[in-house]
Design a protein around this motif. Structure first.
Motif, PDB file in Angstrom:
ATOM      1  N   THR A 245       0.754  -1.392  -0.038  1.00 33.52           N
ATOM      2  CA  THR A 245      -0.300  -0.105   0.015  1.00 33.52           C
ATOM      3  C   THR A 245       0.636   1.436   0.199  1.00 33.52           C
ATOM      4  O   THR A 245       1.817   0.908   0.492  1.00 33.52           O
ATOM      5  N   TRP A 246       0.859   2.450  -1.253  1.00 31.01           N
ATOM      6  CA  TRP A 246       1.978   3.466  -0.730  1.00 31.01           C
ATOM      7  C   TRP A 246       0.415   4.611  -1.391  1.00 31.01           C
ATOM      8  O   TRP A 246      -0.310   4.359  -2.146  1.00 31.01           O
ATOM      9  N   LYS A 247      -0.107   5.259  -0.028  1.00 25.93           N
ATOM     10  CA  LYS A 247      -0.878   5.843  -0.543  1.00 25.93           C
ATOM     11  C   LYS A 247      -1.140   6.932   0.802  1.00 25.93           C
ATOM     12  O   LYS A 247      -0.756   6.884   1.662  1.00 25.93           O
ATOM     13  N   TYR A 248      -1.304   8.489   0.309  1.00 24.56           N
ATOM     14  CA  TYR A 248      -1.109   9.645   0.776  1.00 24.56           C
ATOM     15  C   TYR A 248      -2.798  10.379   0.946  1.00 24.56           C
ATOM     16  O   TYR A 248      -2.471  11.772   0.478  1.00 24.56           O
ATOM     17  N   PRO A 249      -3.600  10.008   1.523  1.00 24.22           N
ATOM     18  CA  PRO A 249      -4.694  10.728   1.291  1.00 24.22           C
ATOM     19  C   PRO A 249      -4.398  12.608   1.643  1.00 24.22           C
ATOM     20  O   PRO A 249      -3.956  12.707   2.666  1.00 24.22           O
ATOM     21  N   SER A 250      -4.668  13.395   1.202  1.00 24.30           N
ATOM     22  CA  SER A 250      -4.294  15.137   1.593  1.00 24.30           C
ATOM     23  C   SER A 250      -5.363  15.721   1.292  1.00 24.30           C
ATOM     24  O   SER A 250      -5.883  15.290   0.528  1.00 24.30           O
ATOM     25  N   CYS A 251      -5.094  17.295   2.021  1.00 23.55           N
ATOM     26  CA  CYS A 251      -5.651  18.346   1.448  1.00 23.55           C
ATOM     27  C   CYS A 251      -4.826  19.181   1.272  1.00 23.55           C
ATOM     28  O   CYS A 251      -3.783  19.130   1.906  1.00 23.55           O
ATOM     29  N   VAL A 252      -5.571  19.565   0.451  1.00 21.39           N
ATOM     30  CA  VAL A 252      -4.407  21.355   0.362  1.00 21.39           C
ATOM     31  C   VAL A 252      -5.658  22.550   0.989  1.00 21.39           C
ATOM     32  O   VAL A 252      -6.450  22.596   0.139  1.00 21.39           O
TER      33      VAL A 252
ATOM     34  N   ASN B 273      -0.449  -7.787   8.076  1.00 23.33           N
ATOM     35  CA  ASN B 273       0.313  -8.470   8.431  1.00 23.33           C
ATOM     36  C   ASN B 273       1.170  -9.918   7.433  1.00 23.33           C
ATOM     37  O   ASN B 273       1.128  -9.094   6.635  1.00 23.33           O
ATOM     38  N   ASN B 274       1.187 -11.046   8.177  1.00 29.51           N
ATOM     39  CA  ASN B 274       2.690 -11.644   7.127  1.00 29.51           C
ATOM     40  C   ASN B 274       3.076 -11.195   6.448  1.00 29.51           C
ATOM     41  O   ASN B 274       4.603 -10.415   7.313  1.00 29.51           O
ATOM     42  N   ARG B 275       3.578 -11.258   5.056  1.00 32.19           N
ATOM     43  CA  ARG B 275       4.404 -10.203   4.317  1.00 32.19           C
ATOM     44  C   ARG B 275       4.180  -9.285   3.788  1.00 32.19           C
ATOM     45  O   ARG B 275       4.461  -7.873   3.127  1.00 32.19           O
ATOM     46  N   GLN B 276       2.330  -8.103   3.771  1.00 36.69           N
ATOM     47  CA  GLN B 276       2.494  -7.019   3.574  1.00 36.69           C
ATOM     48  C   GLN B 276       3.381  -6.179   4.137  1.00 36.69           C
ATOM     49  O   GLN B 276       3.698  -6.411   5.293  1.00 36.69           O
ATOM     50  N   GLN B 277       3.408  -4.742   3.150  1.00 36.42           N
ATOM     51  CA  GLN B 277       3.949  -3.216   3.160  1.00 36.42           C
ATOM     52  C   GLN B 277       2.576  -2.172   3.355  1.00 36.42           C
ATOM     53  O   GLN B 277       2.755  -2.350   2.394  1.00 36.42           O
ATOM     54  N   ALA B 278       3.477  -1.462   4.180  1.00 34.90           N
ATOM     55  CA  ALA B 278       2.393  -1.061   4.245  1.00 34.90           C
ATOM     56  C   ALA B 278       2.959   0.459   4.625  1.00 34.90           C
ATOM     57  O   ALA B 278       3.490   1.247   5.491  1.00 34.90           O
ATOM     58  N   ASP B 279       2.835   1.744   3.507  1.00 38.34           N
ATOM     59  CA  ASP B 279       3.737   3.279   3.747  1.00 38.34           C
ATOM     60  C   ASP B 279       2.452   4.106   3.250  1.00 38.34           C
ATOM     61  O   ASP B 279       2.024   4.170   2.229  1.00 38.34           O
ATOM     62  N   THR B 280       1.658   4.869   4.383  1.00 42.48           N
ATOM     63  CA  THR B 280       0.238   5.376   3.930  1.00 42.48           C
ATOM     64  C   THR B 280       0.907   6.939   5.347  1.00 42.48           C
ATOM     65  O   THR B 280       0.887   6.380   6.110  1.00 42.48           O
ATOM     66  N   GLY B 281       0.173   7.439   4.634  1.00 46.83           N
ATOM     67  CA  GLY B 281       0.028   8.967   6.387  1.00 46.83           C
ATOM     68  C   GLY B 281      -0.626  10.146   5.052  1.00 46.83           C
ATOM     69  O   GLY B 281      -2.094   9.213   4.258  1.00 46.83           O
ATOM     70  N   THR B 282      -0.688  10.715   4.814  1.00 44.52           N
ATOM     71  CA  THR B 282      -1.401  12.421   4.483  1.00 44.52           C
ATOM     72  C   THR B 282       0.044  13.381   4.156  1.00 44.52           C
ATOM     73  O   THR B 282       0.958  13.619   4.876  1.00 44.52           O
TER      74      THR B 282
ATOM     75  N   GLY C 168       4.068  11.082   7.320  1.00 44.30           N
ATOM     76  CA  GLY C 168       2.779  12.213   6.619  1.00 44.30           C
ATOM     77  C   GLY C 168       3.921  13.555   6.699  1.00 44.30           C
ATOM     78  O   GLY C 168       4.899  14.035   6.712  1.00 44.30           O
ATOM     79  N   LEU C 169       3.289  14.870   6.421  1.00 49.38           N
ATOM     80  CA  LEU C 169       3.824  16.235   5.574  1.00 49.38           C
ATOM     81  C   LEU C 169       2.924  17.139   6.445  1.00 49.38           C
ATOM     82  O   LEU C 169       1.808  17.271   6.082  1.00 49.38           O
ATOM     83  N   VAL C 170       3.271  18.311   7.551  1.00 48.77           N
ATOM     84  CA  VAL C 170       2.795  18.979   7.570  1.00 48.77           C
ATOM     85  C   VAL C 170       3.080  19.867   7.241  1.00 48.77           C
ATOM     86  O   VAL C 170       4.564  20.890   7.364  1.00 48.77           O
TER      87      VAL C 170
END
Ligand SMILES: Nc1ncnc2c1ncn2[C@@H]1O[C@H](COP(=O)(O)OP(=O)(O)OP(=O)(O)O)[C@@H](O)[C@H]1O
Ligand SMILES: [Mg+2]
Lengths: 480, 272
Positions: free
Chosen positions: A311-318, A335-344, A373-375
């Motif tokens: 998962t590569w996902k960064y729902p963002s707001c301008v 779980n298992n071998r899943q990889q998630a890099d997510t944030g906003t 995440g980026l602010v």
């Protein structure tokens, strides 16, 4: 028995939506070229402006390189091995559901998304997308009475080209990033929502994405526009069959809110995650962004991410409009071998803009779960405020959790607050619950859902229970 | 209350247990009948909490020998939650905090699990509210504690009261209270002791683990056992506790040395 090992076993439940629907599909040859882009556009009988949009995106994509900054590891994707268009053979969207291939209706029934009239959720309109096309949208007429447009993006291109031309690619430009460019070139279908000035959408809107083909990429495109004072709550859900190869899913979602308008966008993502050794599963590379163009406008993202191999996902707001508000509430379970890099990303442009970030990461097995995440507070964002809270929960001792909060402020007065915590479900906590008569599985799921409560509370009522059930499902299973 | 004809609730025979490679229980024998109150005393580290956790089924402890029979059934082969539903209750020496899990919800799920096991109907949220408010009286606890996460941020004494509240809701047949008195102020001690007395009936039994006579002033034990090095070294009536208060545990060393010198398998004296 109830050792940390068993906690790991508990989250490794067989995937319930792994079946394949046997249906005749029209596919184009695999591989990507300018001709393929033209072919997709002509199959969809698109106007010239859209073909131009696609071609510009494609040409730009050719000059870009796949990003590698995320904490993800996966073999390189061969973009020539992917099929860019697949559709069930019953062509042309049917006027009435009675004409839709019963096999398709049955598929959605099995997924718990009944489309046929008598079984429908009473207050939720559904757009059902199967591989590359939308096969049905419910409650269209009722919504139309309120001036609300809810249809597939392909239909919107035909029926409301002026709206598409005015808004498509204005939040996520076609050259925004590698996957957004790819999507802009080959996007297949997705939903379009338009809420006119002053209208509060009378029901929840929901799109359900189903990948069926094994060698097809899914490139959906969603666009939601809320005019002045309008509001809508929208939910997307997704599943895919189990294949031992990986499927690429590269979506783009754009939200636009004008003065005093609000969009609440919720996602329950349950793509196939691959098996316990990491074979198969969806590569989910998604660009989601909302623009608070108007004063006092608001965008709220809520996501429950439980599936996908990557998962590569960064729902963002301008946050452009003065006093506009951005929110991001996220639960990511790996779980298992899943990889998630997510944030906003919360980009504060206008004065007194406010944002809230609440992220809950749960990692089990050998999985890796990162919050990124980026602010960003721009020079004109006087009085901007952000509050971020990132909590991680580890199950077992092989899982990893990382937090990468980036803060860039050009406003010395801005109030930016960040809190983070990491916890582990301990054997003693589980034993405590068990010693009060609570079964092992229920004990784990009580702790996990307690951990996620702040986020679940943000989901629309109809779906909060569903999300809780989904996590429980991922956690359910026989012990020892 | 000792009644020789009362049914045996718990029968522990030659119980051995270890944690990782370390042997801790080395032959515990104890028989508990309905209506009885047993006190277990003994030095720090003698194995009292270990005994209580083995009885409740903690996964870190491995039973290496002996047996435990609960109302005629082999207790050791039951999962911890089944033991609890069947009426074995452990009040923890150190109750853990469980952030995010609402105390009220936890108490309701747990109470219902026990009720279902007893063939009673589950209580809905409203019925449970009524019950829990009534039981709160037993421990004179503020209803505000129901709204918080399980034990999270509770003071030491508040955690112990929450344990007794759970006991009041679960209505166990055998209640094992591991140092429920430690960390309590004088008023709280009186309240907790009052609660335990209130819940003790001719059909139930209590096993109190404690270091202090002051608890036994409030709850009169039928038997007092002294644990040392993983076994019960001596058993007596309530006067034994008074004697310990005066003499301390020095005599234990001599007896242990004698015991260790003797046949390793020799059984210490047992009750009943
Ligand atoms: N999980 C564990 N790992 C290692 N050693 C342990 C563990 N649990 C208990 N022990 C050891 O077993 C012995 C008995 O401990 P236990 O907690 O049963 O004593 P206790 O009689 O309850 O003492 P106290 O009066 O201080 O509460 C101690 O030496 C303790 O260090
Ligand atoms: Mg102890």
């Amino acid at each position: 028995m109830s050792s940390p090992q068993a906690v790991g076993d508990l989250v490794s439940q067989p995937y319930k939506y792994g079946f394949v629907t046997d249906i005749e599909t029209e596919k184009i040859a695999k591989g990507l070229s300018e001709d393929v882009v033209r072919l997709i556009s002509s199959k969809k009988e698109e106007p010239a402006f859209l073909l131009d949009f696609r071609l510009r995106a494609y040409r730009h994509w050719l000059t870009m390189v796949e990003p590698d900054w995320a904490a993800l590891g996966y073999p390189s994707i061969d973009y020539q091995e992917i099929i860019y268009y697949a559709a069930p053979k019953q062509q042309a969207k049917k006027a009435s559901l009675d004409e839709v291939d019963p096999k398709l209706l049955e598929t959605f029934d099995k997924l718990g998304i009944p489309l046929s009239e008598q079984k429908r959720l009473s207050n939720v309109a559904v757009d059902a997308v199967f591989d590359s096309v939308s096969i049905a949208t419910t409650y269209k007429e009722k919504l139309a009475e309120h001036g609300v447009i809810f249809c597939s993006i392909s239909e919107a291109v035909k029926e409301h080209p002026e709206l598409i031309e005015a808004y498509l690619g204005t939040v996520v430009p076609s050259n925004d990033n590698y996957f957004a460019a790819l999507n802009s070139a080959v996007f297949s279908d997705g939903s379009f929502v338009f809420i006119p000035k002053g209208v509060e959408c009378p029901m929840e809107l929901s799109t359900y994405f189903r990948i069926n083909s094994g060698d097809t990429g899914q490139f959906e495109r969603t666009l939601i526009v809320a005019e002045e004072g309008a509001s809508v709550s929208y939910l997307e859900g997704c599943t895919a069959p189990m294949f031992d190869t990986n499927q690429l899913h590269a979506a783009v979602v754009e939200l636009v809110v004008l003065d005093d308008a609000s969009i609440k966008y919720s996602t329950v993502q349950n793509w196939y995650a691959g098996d316990e050794n990491g074979v198969g599963g969806i590569y989910n590379f998604v660009t989601k962004r909302g623009q608070c163009r108007g004063a006092r406008s608001k965008i709220s993202w809520t996501q429950v991410e439980t599936g996908s191999a990557i998962t590569w996902k960064y729902p963002s707001c301008v946050l452009q409009g003065a006093d506009s508000v951005g929110e991001f509430y996220s639960v990511a379970l790996t779980n298992n071998r899943q990889q998630a890099d997510t944030g906003t990303k919360m980009i504060h442009v206008g004065p007194r803009t406010r944002s809230t970030i609440v992220s809950k990461g749960i990692s089990a097995g050998h999985s890796a779960n990162s919050y990124r995440g980026l602010v960003q507070i721009g020079p004109k964002a006087e009085g901007a405020k952000n509050y971020s809270q990132c909590d991680s929960m580890l199950i077992g001792d092989q899982a990893a959790a990382n937090t990468y909060p980036y803060i860039r402020s050009q406003q010395p007065q801005a109030a930016v607050e960040h809190e983070a915590s990491t916890c582990r479900i301990s054997e003693d906590q589980l034993f405590y619950l068990q010693s009060r008569g609570i079964g092992f599985e229920e004990a784990v799921s009580m702790m996990v859902s307690g951990f996620c409560r702040d986020v679940f509370n943000q989901l629309p009522m109809e779906f909060a229970a569903e999300a809780d059930k989904l996590l429980a499902l991922k956690l359910e299973g026989s012990v020892g | 209350m000792i009644r020789p004809d009362a049914p045996v609730l718990l029968e522990i025979r030659d119980l051995h247990a270890r944690v990782e490679a370390k042997a801790i229980l080395k032959g515990v024998n104890l028989t508990i009948r309905a209506g009885e109150i047993h006190a277990v005393m003994g030095r720090n580290g003698s194995g009292k909490s270990t005994l209580s956790k083995v009885l409740a089924g903690h996964p870190s402890y491995t039973v290496t020998g002996g047996s435990v029979t609960y109302r005629g059934e082999n207790l050791l082969e039951l999962d911890p939650e089944i033991r609890a539903r069947a009426g074995v209750f452990l009040g923890f020496q150190y109750p853990v905090e469980i952030p995010g899990v609402s105390n009220l919800e936890f108490l309701r799920v747990s109470t219902n699990a026990r009720r279902v096991h007893r063939g009673e109907a589950e209580l809905d949220t409203f019925e449970f509210e009524d019950l829990v408010r009534e039981r709160l009286q037993v421990v004179q606890m503020d209803p505000a504690f129901l709204e918080r996460s399980v034990n999270e941020g509770f003071s030491g004494g508040e955690k112990k009261r929450n344990e007794i509240l759970q006991m009041a809701l679960l209505e166990p047949l055998v209640a094992i209270l591991d140092e429920t008195d430690s960390g309590l102020d004088i008023d709280a001690l009186r309240i907790v002791a009052g609660g335990v007395n209130h819940l003790a009936t001719p059909d139930t039994a209590t096993l109190l683990i404690t270091h202090y006579q002051r608890l036994l002033d409030a709850i009169t034990p039928d038997y007092v056992h002294v644990m040392a090095a993983g076994r019960i070294l001596r058993t007596g009536g309530k006067e034994l506790a008074l004697e310990l208060e005066q003499r301390g545990y020095d005599w234990v060393d001599a007896e242990l040395a004698a015991l260790e010198g003797a046949d390793a398998d020799r059984q210490p004296a047992e009750v009943a």
